[in-house]
Design an enzyme around this catalytic site. Structure first.
Site, PDB file in Angstrom:
ATOM      1  N   HIS A   1      47.408  34.348  37.683  1.00 35.84           N
ATOM      2  CA  HIS A   1      46.710  35.384  38.453  1.00 35.84           C
ATOM      3  C   HIS A   1      46.710  35.064  39.942  1.00 35.84           C
ATOM      4  O   HIS A   1      47.090  33.966  40.368  1.00 35.84           O
ATOM      5  CB  HIS A   1      45.260  35.517  37.968  1.00 35.84           C
ATOM      6  CG  HIS A   1      44.419  34.307  38.285  1.00 35.84           C
ATOM      7  ND1 HIS A   1      44.494  33.140  37.562  1.00 35.84           N
ATOM      8  CD2 HIS A   1      43.494  34.076  39.260  1.00 35.84           C
ATOM      9  CE1 HIS A   1      43.666  32.251  38.071  1.00 35.84           C
ATOM     10  NE2 HIS A   1      43.040  32.773  39.109  1.00 35.84           N
TER      11      HIS A   1
ATOM     12  N   ASP B   1      43.702  35.423  42.979  1.00 39.63           N
ATOM     13  CA  ASP B   1      42.254  35.645  43.042  1.00 39.63           C
ATOM     14  C   ASP B   1      41.939  37.032  43.600  1.00 39.63           C
ATOM     15  O   ASP B   1      42.458  37.431  44.649  1.00 39.63           O
ATOM     16  CB  ASP B   1      41.585  34.554  43.892  1.00 39.63           C
ATOM     17  CG  ASP B   1      41.699  33.199  43.203  1.00 39.63           C
ATOM     18  OD1 ASP B   1      41.726  33.177  41.958  1.00 39.63           O
ATOM     19  OD2 ASP B   1      41.778  32.178  43.906  1.00 39.63           O
TER      20      ASP B   1
ATOM     21  N   HIS C   1      48.573  31.467  40.279  1.00 35.72           N
ATOM     22  CA  HIS C   1      48.090  30.178  39.784  1.00 35.72           C
ATOM     23  C   HIS C   1      47.435  30.340  38.429  1.00 35.72           C
ATOM     24  O   HIS C   1      47.070  31.441  38.013  1.00 35.72           O
ATOM     25  CB  HIS C   1      47.159  29.490  40.792  1.00 35.72           C
ATOM     26  CG  HIS C   1      45.881  30.218  41.076  1.00 35.72           C
ATOM     27  ND1 HIS C   1      45.819  31.317  41.906  1.00 35.72           N
ATOM     28  CD2 HIS C   1      44.621  30.017  40.637  1.00 35.72           C
ATOM     29  CE1 HIS C   1      44.569  31.749  41.972  1.00 35.72           C
ATOM     30  NE2 HIS C   1      43.815  30.976  41.213  1.00 35.72           N
TER      31      HIS C   1
ATOM     32  N   ARG D   1      34.489  26.622  44.820  1.00 32.40           N
ATOM     33  CA  ARG D   1      35.559  27.411  45.455  1.00 32.40           C
ATOM     34  C   ARG D   1      35.017  28.282  46.578  1.00 32.40           C
ATOM     35  O   ARG D   1      33.968  28.915  46.422  1.00 32.40           O
ATOM     36  CB  ARG D   1      36.230  28.300  44.416  1.00 32.40           C
ATOM     37  CG  ARG D   1      37.443  29.040  44.961  1.00 32.40           C
ATOM     38  CD  ARG D   1      38.037  29.964  43.928  1.00 32.40           C
ATOM     39  NE  ARG D   1      37.766  31.348  44.264  1.00 32.40           N
ATOM     40  CZ  ARG D   1      37.984  32.379  43.442  1.00 32.40           C
ATOM     41  NH1 ARG D   1      38.457  32.169  42.234  1.00 32.40           N
ATOM     42  NH2 ARG D   1      37.714  33.602  43.833  1.00 32.40           N
TER      43      ARG D   1
END
Ligand code: OGA
Ligand code: MN
Length: 303
Positions: A106, A108, A256, A272
């Site tokens: 995917h 983000d 990723h 994150r």
């Protein structure tokens, strides 16, 4: 004076950056050097950076405006909305909702009209073995397609759907329903030009339902081919984390995936931050794709 050293980690993606203490503000020269290395290697790994939440936020904010995580408000650090907790630590006595974050390829926030420009993930605690992350280079994925295929996908738009996040059905149904309400399906171009480098990259992943104007049956094999090609091992860097690694990646030219290759009874705790991307794509209302049934009915009607 800092002495930055940049060492490639992979053939297609990834470099390690040493010689910087990320708790200190970057001077212009270092910032430019980092940006240049980032555009070249796409994933930068900064080992040995023991940052607290405020320090991670301050470092990240030097590269743009930070995402406040309104797309997924349930998973942020209550004290710092800029920080998303990617963790399998129990939260309020219950299994964490983010323990399975990122388990399919995917980008983000691709399921929004503002996919993240960059993400910065800091490893605070990890299992002794595994819990690796992989990134794939979407410039190379695009550039290695045949000219005919490049021409075919030039106008293709993919429908990104939050409900295709792998494992989302294991999360609290109320929170998932809220995520879906906040994030209706969004169509994005499959080929995007990177605003800083001017290079074309594929914008794909496994959270895609199909292509605008195509039936499900038509979409599925095209999507499977493109995703398989895009995540070929030649384009991939696999990172084996150490505690205090901060990894910064460019979502505009990478896919990723977080691997479940570890003992789930051991803690993996990551924090994150994400940098706001440009507005792109549009909410997909559906309706213009012709399903197989309607094609058959159309044939029946004229024959
Ligand atoms: C993320 C993500 C990868 C990981 O936080 O966006 O995909 O390995 N995480 O935790
Ligand atoms: Mn992710």
């Amino acid at each position: 004076m800092n002495r930055i050293a940049i060492t490639p980690l992979g053939f297609a993606v990834g470099a390690q950056v040493t010689g910087l203490d990320l708790r200190e503000p970057l001077d212009d020269v270092s910032r430019q050097a980092l940006l240049q290395a980032w555009h070249k290697h796409l994933v930068l790994v900064f080992p040995g950076q023991d940052l607290d939440a405020a320090q991670q936020i301050a470092f990240s904010a030097q590269f743009g405006t930070l995402e406040q995580n309104d797309f997924q408000p349930h998973y942020r650090d209550p004290a710092h909305p800029e920080i998303l907790l990617v963790t399998n630590r129990k939260m309020d006595g219950k299994p964490s909702e983010t323990r399975n974050t990122g388990r399919n390829w995917h980008t983000d926030l691709s399921y929004t009209t503002r996919p993240a420009k960059a993400s910065l993930l800091l490893c605070k605690e990890k299992p002794p073995i595994g819990g690796d992350t992989m990134w794939a280079n979407m410039y190379l994925a695009y550039e290695t397609l045949s000219p005919k295929m490049q021409a075919f996908i030039e106008s293709l738009e993919a429908i990104h759907d939050v409900s295709l996040i792998k494992g989302i059905e294991q999360r609290d149904p109320e929170k998932v329903a809220d995520m879906k309400r906040r994030n209706p399906p969004v169509a994005h171009a499959v080929v995007k030009t990177h605003p800083d480098t001017g290079r074309k990259a594929l914008f794909l992943g496994q959270r895609i339902r199909g292509f605008v104007g195509f039936s499900e049956e038509e979409s599925a094999p095209i999507l499977r081919f493109l995703n398989e090609h895009a995540t070929s091992s030649e384009f991939v860097y696999r990172h084996r984390w150490s505690v205090n690694d901060l990894v910064m990646w460019d979502n505009r030219c990478l896919l990723h995936v977080a691997l479940p290759d570890f003992d789930q009874t051991k803690t993996r705790h990551m924090t994150r931050t994400s940098i706001l991307g440009e507005l792109s794509g549009y909410y997909y209302k559906g309706g213009d794709d012709l399903g197989r049934e309607s094609v058959l009915q159309a044939i029946a009607a004229v024959s």
